[in-house]
Enzyme design. Sequence first.
Site, short mmCIF file in Angstrom:
data_model
loop_
_atom_site.label_atom_id
_atom_site.label_comp_id
_atom_site.label_asym_id
_atom_site.label_seq_id
_atom_site.Cartn_x
_atom_site.Cartn_y
_atom_site.Cartn_z
CD GLU B 101 0.07 93.32 72.43
OE1 GLU B 101 0.26 92.10 72.65
OE2 GLU B 101 0.90 94.03 71.86
CG HIS B 170 2.43 95.11 61.25
ND1 HIS B 170 2.61 93.83 60.80
CD2 HIS B 170 2.92 95.14 62.51
CE1 HIS B 170 3.20 93.11 61.75
NE2 HIS B 170 3.40 93.87 62.80
#
Lengths: 393, 378
Positions: B101, B170
Amino acid sequence: MAAAAAVVARSSSLSKLRPILRSFASSAASDDNRILTIETFVPFTGHLIDPPSRAVDTTPAEILSFFRDMARMRRMEIAADSLYKSKLIRGFCHLYDGQEAVAVGMEAAITKRDAIITSYRDHCTFLSRGGTLLEAFAELMGRRDGCSRGKGGSMHFYKKDASFYGGHGIVGAQVPLGCGLAFAQKYSKDASVTFALYGDGAANQGQLFEALNMSALLDLPVILVCENNHYGMGTAEWRAAKSPSYYKRGDFVPGLKVDGMDALAVKQACKFVKEYALANGPIILEMDTYRYHGHSMSDPGSTYRTRDEISGIRQERDSIERIRRVILSHELASISELKDIEKEVRKEVEEAVSQAKKCSMPDQSVLFKDVFVKGYGAETFGSDRKALSAALP
Amino acid sequence: MLGIARRKVGLGVFSATILEQALQRALTAGSVLPKKYSTTAKEQMTVREALNTALDEEMSADPKVFLMGEEVGEYQGAYKISKGLLEKYGPDRVLDTPITEAGFAGIGVGAAYYGLRPVVEFMTFNFSMQAIDHLINSAAKSNYMSAGQISVPIVFRGPNGAAAGVGAQHSQCFAAWYAHVPGLKVLTPYSAEDARGLLKAAIRDPDPVVFLENELLYGESFPVSAEVFDSSFCLPIGKAKIEREGKHVTITAYSKMVGYALQAAEILSKEGISAEVINLRSIRPLDRDAINASVRKTNRLVTVEEGFPQHGVGAEICMSVIEESFEYLDAPVERIAGADVPMPYAANLERMAVPQVDDIVRAAKRACYRSVPMAAAA
């Protein structure tokens, strides 16, 4: 010494001729600690280092324990698949079946004072560090007797008393953390090492190189273990990495490429690198392995690889089948005795599942537990702060 | 209207856009409505279809727009949002990235500096934390630091907030984090119409936009008016939508919580409380005018969000109302948010950690009756 790629036919014909000897040998085999030297299936490949010998010292007891432990792990993951499909396991579930030899071989080479840290594909590592099937299934189903008391889930298994530091959901994060564990081990003069496991997908993460650079500067006793199952979720290694020679990616840090489907090779490599790391600092292990399931239970695993590839690996390289052939060729147990072990392990797993199903959900009071170690009585809140609030202990 | 007429002609052409295919499906689905659509005609569209068609059309309209992220190409998208796009636009414009990322977000921002219009997908916004330096320091602040020379027409999009049983790492909502930063625009679509109109607006916008979707909404189907299908359909950034008009209490919400707020409003209406539900759509810029106008009408406010309470979106809304409409408040502002704990995995604990419809109803009633709340100690 007979090659490890043994001929099954030979052993089964011999076993017909010598039934008495065979049963005598196998009943004692699980306690038998005489040294056997067996060759790994393929040699090791080194980067900036001379690889260890292919000849692995082991014992019948150890080999049989490999068989049993891997069979248990395999059964556990298959049971988890069913539980997920019946919606008893929720969220994410990343299965390890196919990769068992890495967990089992590593454990055989180290002690519980050596640390292991891994990704979210952590069920079998938890087991190899001494976790129980019940704790695993209860955690997967979010029950209070789970190893994380139901609060972590599949991706967050831990066992600190066995130096297993989890269970991490963010790709690559566990590697700097593992280097940190090694830092602390060296700082405390513990003479122990850390194995930081990650996949081929995580291998491209920048934080690995940052942590590796620092580990090399500080000579930390850390071993970076790339479990290369060749796919980062749905992306094949050659599409994600300019150089998929992960054991060489440490550049100035030496590395070793290992057949990760060969438990004995894994054991030999881990033994070798532990010694190396204690004396010299970081080293990389690349385990050539394979996962039979998709990336997770939401991934069929067949849109980016062929069914032929998957069944091919199962036929030619499956870690449990290999150990079975080794056992049979060295007459350490009979075909039916091995089947008995598999039946026992299956029963163990079934019993653990049914026991776990009976466990209760966590008590509501644990919602606010363990936010801090020391909360100073600070106020905390539920979703409606005027209906539910608490003081953090 | 004209756009639809044009497309009806184009339906015979071989390479139909994905939207045309969706429209064809909608047309042949046995609609009883006349072929000549009025703006009140209602077809259904899922959020997934809305996002997919918006991406497709914007990529078709502007060759500078490209998509980058994990599994967006060959895998068809981790949540199938980018289905069909690789096949249509090729690997130069739909890029599968490694799981890196920080790297690909930085690359996206750099491309935007040069004048391209990247759409960077984070598989979830939890992973954006690996790249957050680029969102804030490289994207948000550049136009300012360069006195307008370096604008950053980039969109960061992906699912945000809780899904179901995915645990602490998450499940976080990042609306408050990103909306904190001047230079970023932060959008939070709820319905299919929101998703389509706001994503198109985001891609056309010259500034960095953080586009917070929700995994559990992707499959949800919403009725949409005919104009939504038009390729020029766009929603204004910075404007909220009154999803349901009401008189007695204002409920603000964004993303999935809008659905919960609407359910709560339904329950409240049966008890004689008429709730006005505001779908914020845009967290930055925040539509303070709409919120304050509503509170001046109803005199009571409940803010709803999925994220952690402290320093959250509701806190900012409350402050805005106190600053501009204090005399109009007949009750303290109520705040419903996620529980102040990392998201637990166990189903019963997770239910306690995420706002439920009951919570919103309870808070609205408190705001209306000014009843003394029972604070339960855990």
